[in-house]
Design an enzyme around this catalytic site. Structure first.
Site, short mmCIF file in Angstrom:
data_model
loop_
_atom_site.label_atom_id
_atom_site.label_comp_id
_atom_site.label_asym_id
_atom_site.label_seq_id
_atom_site.Cartn_x
_atom_site.Cartn_y
_atom_site.Cartn_z
N PRO A 297 0.85 -1.20 0.00
CA PRO A 297 0.00 0.00 0.00
C PRO A 297 0.88 1.25 0.00
O PRO A 297 1.78 1.37 0.83
CB PRO A 297 -0.79 -0.12 1.31
CG PRO A 297 -0.65 -1.54 1.74
CD PRO A 297 0.65 -2.03 1.21
N CYS A 384 2.45 2.46 10.16
CA CYS A 384 2.72 3.79 9.62
C CYS A 384 3.42 4.65 10.66
O CYS A 384 2.93 4.83 11.78
CB CYS A 384 1.42 4.46 9.19
SG CYS A 384 1.66 6.11 8.48
#
Length: 664
Positions: A297, A384
């Site tokens: 992603p 993240c």
């Protein structure tokens, strides 16, 4: 254009290419002497790329604030203050008239003369910008692909599907033929206006989410009651008022106490019902990632046109850009654009979300399962490193709170129907304290995740050092041992009768077929490898994996890849003025990584690793030199080959400061 494949042989000291010798060339990409630029400007060699987590701070929000300290202007990091505003048309055609007037001459717009947009098509065309005329696209690329153009009169290639004599747009072929073309080339997971409105107006019931959140709350409340300090009867009697004349308790207080008592009784019932069960266990579709070629992603650059390009170049699995759970729940347009996928991505398409609480995870997953059926997995981003998300408790912050991560995963698993739930993690938040090996044990025992992806870096490390694949292998081994132990337990035999293997995917620094096959062949515990930057810099990396050889793409072959990206961009964002501006912007974002490819034919040693930097070099032809330029102005020049002459007001500022700098 078919790619010409050239197998590069090992060589000795005869001037041919040599395989990489890490001790000899640590941190340096060695270029053949004849391709080193004859220039005193050594800025390209000195400049270090900053591959800060490829995430869109523009969309998430600036990370600064009133309390942020003033710093000197850095040459690294994100350009958070860049201006992405697009130029608007002087006259805007009413959307109802994009495809022309009605056959009976009646007004198509309900607002009539009060409409703020132009209804006179000829007036609109008189103010419209000139047609785009290109060698790469002789006719409208969307019309060429679908037999009609949705942009109609707004299209910048309109002349290719416009009948001047009859002043009307034309279509190619019959309705059946166009339907056949559309079936092969269309987008899925489009949420309707009514569905989006149900989220905006809070009409969507979130039935399953409410159920699982009640269960989670009851378990947490029971735990709080058990761990709370106990009060003796003597202490409790001392707390009661001794004055019989004291005023009576207000009715509202009594009512509130009664409501709390009933709620606690309900929670107690739920706890007794589910305490010895895996309440989150649901029947799921099989998820097979074994030896699959997976694209990570990637926010901003991992858009639909890029993913479609990667599918064409051999990828098996792609993921949406990271979507934030709360905006999804609120029905935000920009967030619901992210789960869209091209038909070529199905099957093998996953949606990644970021959240900080179980209620966010549950409701976002339930909405996705309801409104976007063409997805194969929902992935929780627990890796993240962006500061803004970390401070909110999202992303890699969940690594510091595994209990919360587990609640999020279990809530998602309960509400997602048959869609498997997966998670992406890092080694930990600090270099000195890796937690992934212990975390996967809890994920095996306390969740039903279908797959775990581990990025071999910590949050603190970011991209400053190479990924630790030794630790990735250690975690993979820990996962398999935990699986075996769990399946032998009584709980495991009951809950995992099918004994499905949890897929384990490694991630970090892989950009060539040699590393790919070496890792997978040497460690059976790792099912596959996820590629991120390697697939941006060298999109044909999976072709190399299949061919098991290095492919020296010529400049014309690489230009064909850029042409495909431009084609897919215009099919996605459109060929009107706004669409072309969007295409150009994301083309330049893609070029901020694509330009970093160093042609194998000019390398003295190969493969070039992601952390290696070359001196200034020139290509084997002018086009190759242009595509390797670090100057964003050259990327804009390349974009003009596909999107026409750029507007004078157009300015592109790369997201990452070190991705581009003007040449001297």
């Amino acid at each position: 254009m078919s790619a010409e494949k050239r197998e590069l042989e090992d060589s000795g000291s005869n001037g041919e290419l040599k395989r990489q010798d890490v001790s000899f060339s640590k941190g340096i990409a060695h270029i053949k002497a004849e391709f080193i630029a004859k220039s005193n400007d050594n800025s390209q060699f000195q400049q270090a790329y900053n591959d800060e987590e490829i995430a869109d701070a523009d969309r998430i929000g600036a990370e600064g604030g009133k309390n942020s300290r003033k710093h000197k202007k850095k040459q690294r990091g994100q350009n958070k203050s860049r201006d992405n505003r697009q130029v608007k048309e002087e006259k805007v055609l009413c959307p109802k008239y994009i495809q022309g007037y009605s056959e009976d001459g009646e007004s198509l717009c309900q607002f009539g003369d009060k409409c703020r947009f132009v209804h006179d098509i000829k007036e609109y065309l008189s103010h419209k910008k000139p047609e785009i005329e290109l060698d790469q696209f002789k006719i409208c690329p969307v019309f060429d692909a679908l037999g009609f153009c949705p942009m109609g009169f707004k299209c910048r290639f309109m002349s290719s599907h416009f009948d001047k004599e009859n002043f009307k747009l034309v279509k190619r072929g019959t309705d059946e033929e166009r339907q056949k073309l559309w079936s092969l080339d269309h987008e899925v997971n489009r949420i309707t206006s009514e569905e989006k409105l149900s989220l905006i107006k809070r009409r969507f019931p979130f039935t399953k989410s409410n159920e699982v959140l009640d269960i989670i709350d009851s378990i947490q409340q029971e735990f709080r009651d058990i761990t709370a300090p106990k009060v003796s009867k003597e202490e409790a009697s001392e707390d009661k008022p001794k004055d019989s004349n004291e005023a009576e308790v207000a009715p509202q207080v009594l009512q509130r106490e009664e409501e709390l008592k009933k709620k606690r009784e309900h929670q107690r019932e739920l706890y007794l019902k589910y305490k010895d069960t895996r309440y989150f266990a649901q029947e799921k579709k099989d998820l097979d990632l074994r030896r699959k070629k997976i694209v990570s992603p990637l926010t901003t650059v991992g858009n639909l046109p890029y993913r479609r390009l990667m599918r064409k170049l051999g990828a098996d699995v792609t993921y949406s850009e990271m979507a934030l759970a709360v905006p999804l729940i609120q029905g935000t347009n920009s967030e619901w654009a992210l789960p869209k996928a091209h038909s070529t991505e199905i099957p093998g398409f996953g949606v990644q979300i970021a959240c900080s609480k179980a209620w966010q995870a549950a409701k976002a997953a339930e909405a996705l399962a309801k409104f976007t059926p063409d997805i194969n997995e929902i992935n929780l981003n627990s890796g993240c490193p962006i500061d803004l998300l970390y401070r909110q408790g999202s992303g890699s912050a969940l690594l510091d709170n595994p209990a919360r991560m587990i609640r999020c995963l279990n809530a998602m698993n309960y509400v997602s129907d048959s869609i498997p739930i997966t998670v992406k993690i890092r080694t930990g938040t600090r270099d000195s304290h890796p937690v992934a090996d212990t975390l996967v044990k809890r994920l095996v025992y306390e969740t039903d995740v279908a797959a775990i992806t581990l990025h071999g870096r910590s949050r603190q490390q970011r991209y400053t050092r190479v990924a630790d694949w030794d630790y990735v292998s250690t975690v993979a081994k820990s996962l398999r041992e935990s699986e075996a132990s769990f399946l032998e337990s009584a709980e495991g035999k009951e809950s995992r009768e099918s004994k499905r293997r949890i897929q384990f995917v490694g991630n970090g620094d892989v950009n060539n077929f040699e590393d790919w096959h070496r890792i997978l062949n040497n460690d059976e515990n790792i099912d596959s490898i996820m590629v991120a930057r390697g697939a941006l810099i060298k999109p044909w990396v999976f072709e190399e994996v299949d061919a098991q050889q290095h492919l020296d793409k010529s400049s014309t072959e690489r230009l064909e890849i850029l042409r495909d990206y431009a084609q897919f961009s215009m099919e996605h964002w459109g060929t009107d003025e706004y669409g072309i501006a969007q295409c150009r912007r994301f083309f330049c974002e893609f070029m901020s990584f694509f330009h970093r490819y160093i042609p194998i034919g000019i390398c003295e040693r190969y493969p070039v690793q992601l952390n290696e930097r070359p001196p200034n070099w020139v290509g084997r032809d002018d086009l190759e030199t242009l595509m390797g330029s670090t100057d964003a102005r050259d990327w804009i020049k390349l974009s003009e080959m596909f999107f026409g002459k750029v507007e004078e007001s157009f300015v592109f500022t790369p997201k990452h400061k070190s991705s581009s700098f003007p040449s001297a």
